[in-house]
Design a protein around this motif. Structure first.
Motif, mmCIF file in Angstrom:
data_model
loop_
_atom_site.group_PDB
_atom_site.id
_atom_site.type_symbol
_atom_site.label_atom_id
_atom_site.label_comp_id
_atom_site.label_asym_id
_atom_site.label_seq_id
_atom_site.Cartn_x
_atom_site.Cartn_y
_atom_site.Cartn_z
ATOM 1 N N ALA A 79 25.788 66.874 57.271
ATOM 2 C CA ALA A 79 25.131 68.167 57.082
ATOM 3 C C ALA A 79 25.004 68.925 58.393
ATOM 4 O O ALA A 79 25.258 70.138 58.464
ATOM 5 C CB ALA A 79 23.763 67.970 56.435
ATOM 6 N N ASP A 80 24.630 68.211 59.451
ATOM 7 C CA ASP A 80 24.462 68.867 60.752
ATOM 8 C C ASP A 80 25.801 69.350 61.309
ATOM 9 O O ASP A 80 25.880 70.416 61.937
ATOM 10 C CB ASP A 80 23.801 67.918 61.741
ATOM 11 C CG ASP A 80 22.341 67.638 61.390
ATOM 12 O OD1 ASP A 80 21.741 68.465 60.667
ATOM 13 O OD2 ASP A 80 21.829 66.596 61.834
ATOM 14 N N ALA A 81 26.854 68.586 61.098
ATOM 15 C CA ALA A 81 28.167 68.987 61.587
ATOM 16 C C ALA A 81 28.648 70.255 60.880
ATOM 17 O O ALA A 81 29.181 71.174 61.518
ATOM 18 C CB ALA A 81 29.173 67.862 61.389
ATOM 19 N N GLU B 127 34.215 72.389 70.313
ATOM 20 C CA GLU B 127 32.996 72.683 71.066
ATOM 21 C C GLU B 127 31.762 72.575 70.173
ATOM 22 O O GLU B 127 30.733 72.022 70.586
ATOM 23 C CB GLU B 127 33.089 74.088 71.661
ATOM 24 C CG GLU B 127 31.862 74.466 72.495
ATOM 25 C CD GLU B 127 31.952 75.865 73.058
ATOM 26 O OE1 GLU B 127 31.159 76.193 73.963
ATOM 27 O OE2 GLU B 127 32.819 76.644 72.597
ATOM 28 N N ARG B 128 31.868 73.080 68.948
ATOM 29 C CA ARG B 128 30.727 73.023 68.036
ATOM 30 C C ARG B 128 30.448 71.592 67.563
ATOM 31 O O ARG B 128 29.301 71.223 67.330
ATOM 32 C CB ARG B 128 30.964 73.937 66.824
ATOM 33 C CG ARG B 128 31.069 75.425 67.155
ATOM 34 C CD ARG B 128 29.854 75.915 67.901
ATOM 35 N NE ARG B 128 28.633 75.710 67.126
ATOM 36 C CZ ARG B 128 27.416 75.692 67.645
ATOM 37 N NH1 ARG B 128 27.255 75.825 68.952
ATOM 38 N NH2 ARG B 128 26.350 75.515 66.873
ATOM 39 N N LEU B 129 31.492 70.785 67.439
ATOM 40 C CA LEU B 129 31.311 69.412 66.968
ATOM 41 C C LEU B 129 30.973 68.432 68.088
ATOM 42 O O LEU B 129 30.612 67.283 67.813
ATOM 43 C CB LEU B 129 32.586 68.929 66.254
ATOM 44 C CG LEU B 129 32.915 69.577 64.907
ATOM 45 C CD1 LEU B 129 34.227 69.014 64.355
ATOM 46 C CD2 LEU B 129 31.787 69.363 63.899
ATOM 47 N N ALA B 130 31.075 68.847 69.326
ATOM 48 C CA ALA B 130 30.901 67.952 70.476
ATOM 49 C C ALA B 130 29.617 67.117 70.428
ATOM 50 O O ALA B 130 29.643 65.932 70.796
ATOM 51 C CB ALA B 130 30.974 68.748 71.774
ATOM 52 N N PRO B 131 28.462 67.653 69.993
ATOM 53 C CA PRO B 131 27.251 66.824 69.959
ATOM 54 C C PRO B 131 27.350 65.614 69.036
ATOM 55 O O PRO B 131 26.537 64.686 69.144
ATOM 56 C CB PRO B 131 26.178 67.805 69.452
ATOM 57 C CG PRO B 131 26.689 69.159 69.813
ATOM 58 C CD PRO B 131 28.175 69.060 69.650
ATOM 59 N N PHE B 132 28.351 65.594 68.154
ATOM 60 C CA PHE B 132 28.487 64.506 67.187
ATOM 61 C C PHE B 132 29.596 63.530 67.577
ATOM 62 O O PHE B 132 29.996 62.687 66.775
ATOM 63 C CB PHE B 132 28.758 65.094 65.795
ATOM 64 C CG PHE B 132 27.816 66.206 65.435
ATOM 65 C CD1 PHE B 132 26.500 65.934 65.083
ATOM 66 C CD2 PHE B 132 28.223 67.541 65.497
ATOM 67 C CE1 PHE B 132 25.616 66.963 64.774
ATOM 68 C CE2 PHE B 132 27.352 68.564 65.193
ATOM 69 C CZ PHE B 132 26.040 68.275 64.835
ATOM 70 N N ALA B 133 30.090 63.635 68.814
ATOM 71 C CA ALA B 133 31.135 62.741 69.331
ATOM 72 C C ALA B 133 32.321 62.637 68.379
ATOM 73 O O ALA B 133 32.687 61.548 67.935
ATOM 74 C CB ALA B 133 30.555 61.355 69.616
#
Length: 422
Positions: free
Chosen positions: A303-305, A366-372
């Motif tokens: 959901a966060d992604a 770049e947007r997905l980076a926090p989710f490795a």
């Protein structure tokens, strides 16, 4: 039991990949007809790579040396009834293997969305289907046979040290001539397509059947289609399932493409290999003129992604043909995008315009980076090598394995060197 079919005249070694965005730079193209011929070719080459069905969208398989197709080797299917396994020629397509397995009462637990891909190529890049209890295709591999850099034939299996590092090998450890995979008893499925899913119901939808794919176009918050592949003996979804409506005619994931190219829908029961893929063998899969990117994030981050990608939806939609959302179970393979984590997978099928697509790929990453995110090895991505290495706990171990099995960089390519510098 061993089955070996007659060898039809195989096409020439392709000069381009399936999508046409990569023109191979090889100095010579080869199609050996025996393992001994292949071994001599590898031993005498200074730089060599294998090309499978060409369903890769980047240059991991490109080389300025010798490019070899294994499609000319005898195609065999050897079922081990006691072990519940089948050993198959690496160049065989999954669709051809599936047909032969089914006639003997066996199945593969899962298949990719298209059956046109070669077994060795799909395994080497951790290609997958969908289903939150199913691993990718490489996770079913029990043994491999490789021609190594010096031309030797190397058999390895699950008892072999570092086997988990060799299965998803990116074609960098040797040329895979034979693959042994686990099989299960043959089974039947029904495929239903549901329309207009609320995103809040996505998690429940993805876990609702044997294999589930959800399609969206990033033009509205709702999800356009849900393709449910369920056991044939289970009841169909109710009329108001998760607030969706039932498709009243067959669909194609890409709008405007002929649904005749797709596997049967509307709940018609059929064998596993004619329902698990989205596309029929012998028909054009997807749209043909396209690029693809794909990212695996933790299943719990779905959901966060998606919410993070909402910020760049205005960039995604104009260059997108379709986006597919899937799930894949965790495994222990070193370079698998599903290494030790259940995954939520966001797959983009882009228009066939590299210049227009690459900036959007960068924005997505770049947007997905926090989710490795871990990109599919065979698709278009621009991830920084250091960032990618940090997302794989066994990355350094694979680099060491690469140095051990290919000390002279015989299977190296420019893109491989970019991510695994020697």
């Amino acid at each position: 039991m061993t089955e070996q079919g007659p060898q039809a005249a195989a096409p020439e070694v392709p000069r381009r990949n399936w999508a046409g965005n990569v023109r191979y730079a090889a100095r010579a193209f080869h199609r050996p007809t025996s393992t001994d011929e292949l071994r001599r070719l590898v031993a005498g080459s200074t730089r060599i790579r294998a090309v499978g069905s060409g369903h890769s969208f980047n240059r991991f398989g490109d080389t300025d040396g010798d490019l070899v197709s294994l499609a000319g080797l005898p195609q065999t299917v050897e079922v081990d009834h006691e072990r519940g396994q089948v050993t198959v020629s690496g160049a065989m397509r999954y669709g051809d293997l599936a047909r032969q397995l089914h006639t003997q009462g066996y199945a593969l637990a899962n298949l990719a969305s298209l059956p046109h891909i070669s077994v060795a190529g799909a395994v080497a890049t951790a290609t997958h289907g969908s289903g939150q209890t199913h691993g990718n295709l490489a996770s079913a591999v029990a043994a491999l046979e490789l021609v190594t850099a010096d031309g030797d034939l190397l058999p390895v299996d699950r008892d072999t040290d570092r086997f988990a590092g060799m299965v998803v090998g990116l074609g960098a450890l040797g040329l895979v001539t034979r693959v042994t995979v686990d099989v299960v008893p043959a089974f039947e499925l029904r495929q239903y397509v549901r329309l207009d899913l609320d995103r809040e119901a996505l998690d429940e939808a993805l876990g609702s059947a044997y294999s589930v794919s959800v399609f969206t176009d990033w033009r509205t918050p709702r999800l356009r289609e849900v393709w449910r592949k369920q056991a044939a003996d289970q009841p169909p979804p109710p009329a108001d399932w998760l607030g969706t409506t039932a498709a009243d005619q067959p669909r194609h994931p890409v709008l405007g493409m002929p649904p005749e190219n797709c596997t049967p829908q509307l709940g018609e029961p059929g064998p596993w290999h004619e329902r698990l893929p989205h596309f029929k063998l012998g028909f054009t899969p997807s749209s043909g003129d396209e690029l693809q990117s794909e990212y695996h994030v933790p299943r719990t981050a779905a959901a966060d992604a998606l919410a993070a990608l909402d910020d760049v939806a205005h960039l995604i939609a104009p260059v997108l043909l379709v986006c597919e959302l899937r799930t894949v179970a965790a495994d222990e393979l070193w370079l698998s995008p599903n290494h030790r984590r259940d995954s939520f997978v966001v797959h983009f099928t882009w228009i066939g315009d590299t210049a227009a697509v690459l900036p959007v790929v960068a924005a997505v990453e770049e947007r997905l980076a926090p989710f490795a995110p871990r990109p599919h090895w065979g698709k278009v991505f621009v991830t920084d090598p250091a960032e990618l290495a940090a997302r794989y706990p066994r990355y350094a171990d694979f680099a060491a394995l690469l140095a051990d099995l290919d000390p002279k960089n015989k299977f190296q390519t420019d893109l491989l060197n970019h991510y695994f510098p020697r």
